[in-house]
Motif scaffolding. Sequence first.
Motif, mmCIF file in Angstrom:
data_model
loop_
_atom_site.group_PDB
_atom_site.id
_atom_site.type_symbol
_atom_site.label_atom_id
_atom_site.label_comp_id
_atom_site.label_asym_id
_atom_site.label_seq_id
_atom_site.Cartn_x
_atom_site.Cartn_y
_atom_site.Cartn_z
ATOM 1 N N GLY A 157 -13.305 -28.305 -3.334
ATOM 2 C CA GLY A 157 -14.282 -29.251 -2.697
ATOM 3 C C GLY A 157 -14.517 -29.130 -1.111
ATOM 4 N N LEU A 158 -15.025 -29.923 -0.420
ATOM 5 C CA LEU A 158 -15.307 -29.879 0.834
ATOM 6 C C LEU A 158 -14.200 -29.881 1.741
ATOM 7 C CD1 LEU A 158 -17.664 -29.942 3.053
ATOM 8 C CD2 LEU A 158 -17.247 -32.899 2.926
ATOM 9 N N HIS A 159 -13.172 -30.522 1.352
ATOM 10 C CA HIS A 159 -12.036 -30.590 2.426
ATOM 11 C C HIS A 159 -10.892 -29.523 1.532
ATOM 12 C CE1 HIS A 159 -13.870 -33.796 4.476
ATOM 13 N NE2 HIS A 159 -13.901 -34.471 3.307
ATOM 14 N N ASP A 262 -13.483 -47.128 -7.778
ATOM 15 C CA ASP A 262 -13.811 -45.721 -7.819
ATOM 16 C C ASP A 262 -14.702 -45.425 -6.534
ATOM 17 O OD1 ASP A 262 -16.071 -47.288 -8.187
ATOM 18 O OD2 ASP A 262 -16.964 -45.927 -9.668
ATOM 19 N N PHE A 263 -14.420 -46.427 -5.256
ATOM 20 C CA PHE A 263 -14.935 -46.399 -3.841
ATOM 21 C C PHE A 263 -14.922 -44.931 -3.500
ATOM 22 C CE2 PHE A 263 -15.614 -46.272 0.573
ATOM 23 C CZ PHE A 263 -16.741 -46.945 0.828
ATOM 24 N N TYR A 264 -16.036 -44.242 -2.980
ATOM 25 C CA TYR A 264 -15.819 -42.906 -2.354
ATOM 26 C C TYR A 264 -16.818 -43.043 -1.072
ATOM 27 C CZ TYR A 264 -18.214 -38.129 -1.325
ATOM 28 O OH TYR A 264 -18.404 -36.980 -1.022
ATOM 29 N N CYS A 265 -16.554 -42.177 -0.094
ATOM 30 C CA CYS A 265 -17.315 -42.127 1.313
ATOM 31 C C CYS A 265 -16.832 -40.991 1.769
ATOM 32 C CB CYS A 265 -17.207 -43.158 1.981
ATOM 33 S SG CYS A 265 -18.193 -43.226 3.456
ATOM 34 N N ASP A 266 -17.962 -40.043 2.143
ATOM 35 C CA ASP A 266 -17.641 -38.847 2.898
ATOM 36 C C ASP A 266 -18.662 -38.261 3.713
ATOM 37 O OD1 ASP A 266 -16.028 -36.834 3.777
ATOM 38 O OD2 ASP A 266 -15.343 -36.098 1.927
ATOM 39 N N ALA A 267 -18.672 -37.646 4.809
ATOM 40 C CA ALA A 267 -19.475 -36.997 5.435
ATOM 41 C C ALA A 267 -20.382 -36.056 4.506
ATOM 42 C CB ALA A 267 -18.989 -36.182 6.691
ATOM 43 N N MET A 268 -21.693 -35.948 4.895
ATOM 44 C CA MET A 268 -22.689 -34.827 4.379
ATOM 45 C C MET A 268 -22.531 -33.725 5.332
ATOM 46 S SD MET A 268 -23.907 -36.085 1.731
ATOM 47 C CE MET A 268 -22.400 -36.619 1.426
ATOM 48 N N ALA A 269 -21.803 -32.900 4.926
ATOM 49 C CA ALA A 269 -21.219 -31.382 5.724
ATOM 50 C C ALA A 269 -21.550 -30.275 4.851
ATOM 51 C CB ALA A 269 -20.112 -31.685 6.336
ATOM 52 N N GLN A 270 -22.328 -29.275 5.316
ATOM 53 C CA GLN A 270 -22.349 -27.990 4.678
ATOM 54 C C GLN A 270 -21.062 -27.163 5.031
ATOM 55 O OE1 GLN A 270 -26.189 -26.373 5.040
ATOM 56 N NE2 GLN A 270 -26.916 -27.795 3.259
ATOM 57 N N ILE A 271 -20.895 -26.265 4.149
ATOM 58 C CA ILE A 271 -19.596 -25.187 4.494
ATOM 59 C C ILE A 271 -20.364 -23.906 4.397
ATOM 60 C CG2 ILE A 271 -17.673 -24.321 3.643
ATOM 61 C CD1 ILE A 271 -17.152 -26.951 4.743
ATOM 62 N N GLY A 285 -17.640 -22.858 -5.071
ATOM 63 C CA GLY A 285 -18.328 -24.063 -5.070
ATOM 64 C C GLY A 285 -18.242 -24.712 -3.664
ATOM 65 N N ASP A 286 -18.158 -26.147 -3.513
ATOM 66 C CA ASP A 286 -18.140 -26.884 -2.460
ATOM 67 C C ASP A 286 -16.994 -26.308 -1.357
ATOM 68 O OD1 ASP A 286 -20.263 -28.495 -3.324
ATOM 69 O OD2 ASP A 286 -19.016 -30.165 -3.323
ATOM 70 N N ALA A 287 -16.050 -25.823 -1.973
ATOM 71 C CA ALA A 287 -15.035 -25.279 -0.811
ATOM 72 C C ALA A 287 -15.492 -23.823 -0.078
ATOM 73 C CB ALA A 287 -13.632 -24.633 -1.582
ATOM 74 N N GLY A 288 -16.388 -23.303 -0.807
ATOM 75 C CA GLY A 288 -16.917 -22.041 -0.104
ATOM 76 C C GLY A 288 -18.312 -22.163 0.574
ATOM 77 N N SER A 300 -24.702 -27.461 -9.839
ATOM 78 C CA SER A 300 -25.462 -26.435 -10.172
ATOM 79 C C SER A 300 -24.936 -24.955 -9.395
ATOM 80 C CB SER A 300 -27.109 -26.322 -10.186
ATOM 81 O OG SER A 300 -27.812 -27.069 -10.985
ATOM 82 N N LEU A 301 -24.673 -25.199 -8.408
ATOM 83 C CA LEU A 301 -24.039 -24.116 -7.695
ATOM 84 C C LEU A 301 -22.641 -23.782 -8.078
ATOM 85 C CD1 LEU A 301 -24.883 -24.240 -3.565
ATOM 86 C CD2 LEU A 301 -25.527 -22.317 -5.417
ATOM 87 N N ALA A 302 -21.741 -24.941 -8.311
ATOM 88 C CA ALA A 302 -20.528 -24.650 -8.921
ATOM 89 C C ALA A 302 -20.446 -24.021 -10.325
ATOM 90 C CB ALA A 302 -19.866 -26.190 -8.943
ATOM 91 N N LEU A 303 -21.478 -24.319 -10.915
ATOM 92 C CA LEU A 303 -21.537 -23.866 -12.312
ATOM 93 C C LEU A 303 -21.721 -22.382 -12.439
ATOM 94 C CD1 LEU A 303 -23.415 -26.759 -14.131
ATOM 95 C CD2 LEU A 303 -21.081 -25.927 -14.769
ATOM 96 N N VAL A 304 -22.946 -22.169 -11.679
ATOM 97 C CA VAL A 304 -23.198 -20.774 -11.526
ATOM 98 C C VAL A 304 -22.331 -19.745 -10.813
ATOM 99 C CG1 VAL A 304 -25.008 -19.135 -10.723
ATOM 100 C CG2 VAL A 304 -25.602 -21.315 -11.417
ATOM 101 N N GLY A 305 -21.598 -20.380 -9.800
ATOM 102 C CA GLY A 305 -20.575 -19.631 -9.125
ATOM 103 C C GLY A 305 -19.404 -19.271 -9.922
ATOM 104 N N ALA A 306 -19.038 -20.092 -10.677
ATOM 105 C CA ALA A 306 -17.763 -20.072 -11.606
ATOM 106 C C ALA A 306 -18.321 -18.882 -12.651
ATOM 107 C CB ALA A 306 -17.605 -21.402 -12.385
ATOM 108 N N TYR A 307 -19.497 -18.912 -13.285
ATOM 109 C CA TYR A 307 -19.723 -17.816 -14.335
ATOM 110 C C TYR A 307 -19.761 -16.552 -13.470
ATOM 111 C CZ TYR A 307 -22.360 -15.592 -17.819
ATOM 112 O OH TYR A 307 -22.846 -14.505 -18.910
#
Length: 370
Positions: A157-159, A262-271, A285-288, A300-307
């Motif tokens: 993920g992002l972090h 299930d509260f979630y909050c995070d920055a909208m930031a691109q890696i 995926g989000d990590a990269g 979709s990026l996560a799925l395609v990247g994994a394959y």
Amino acid sequence: MQTVLISGGGIAGPVLAYWLRRHGFGATVVERAPGPRPGGQAVDIRGVALDVVERTGLLERARSVRTRMRGMSILDPDGQEIERNTEATFSSGRLDSDDIELLREDLVRMVHEHTRADVEYLFGNSITALDEQENGVRVDFAHGPSRTFDLVIGADGLHSAVRRLAFGPEERFAHHLDSYLSVFSADNFLALDDWQLWLRDGDTGFGIMPVRDNTELRIAFGFLSGPLAHDPGALRQLVADKLASLRWNGRRLAEAALEAPDFYCDAMAQIRLDNWSRGRVTLLGDAGYCPTPLSGQGTSLALVGAYVLADCLAQARGDHSAAYRSYERRMRSFVTLNQALATENPGGPASEASVAHAKNALSLDCPAVA
């Protein structure tokens, strides 16, 4: 048999593990949470990512749990309808599309159930140190003894902890988009029936959609802000305060944010990294290459990247350096196009034409971007 440790048990990690096992690798997934994570917004599977899901054997199951929206209303700050649409919604695009919108937690559970018989899962654990050696990577865990793997993949993920350990601090690679997103659940106190509501008031706004046969609401609340300290408690209170100031159902929404399990909050930031790999470690995926939920293309990026990553590793026959170069060559332009969707129309969705181009801009069977 080469062994691969994947950090992250969300979507990218388990799908990568599935394809690695199909190609004859040993796959271990380590996930900090005690089990598959619940909660989260509705996510989209679009374009070439649908082909990945089909090849993974999950397309019909994904279709069976897709959202069934009839349309959406756009409200003014007082809750009065100013526009309605029965052909498309902001969250999923055109309702007659072959693309699939479903809850993230449903997809996470689905890929875990599909892989758990052949993949080793280490829930409730995390990576604390990486030491690359001549023939592998020695990995220290928060719990349990150290182990050595041939390769390590960060799909966390992002972090990403793997990115931090292998590449350096997050600040080097995170590009903040001056906004935050919060997602949480509530009872369907609005009695919505397969119908979304969207409202904008100044620098805040939200989308509300009913889920679970209209018994529950999933609320996505966004607000403009520069970088804030990543303090979950403080972010929850900030979101509640901003919601409470809204004229339409603000107090009720604020109460839901404070009560939601299930509260979630995070920055909208691109890696953004110049290279996704270092030695025997690479990112997925989000990590990269997190595009943010504003793009609608993170899943979709996560799925395609994994394959693609699994395919490159299989074709390289043990040469991880060649595999990682091929992975990046095949994915880089696809990632760039999809990240651009998040910034094309600030405050609103990208155009249908841009989404259609970006979601299909890669062939799974060709080592080059289409």
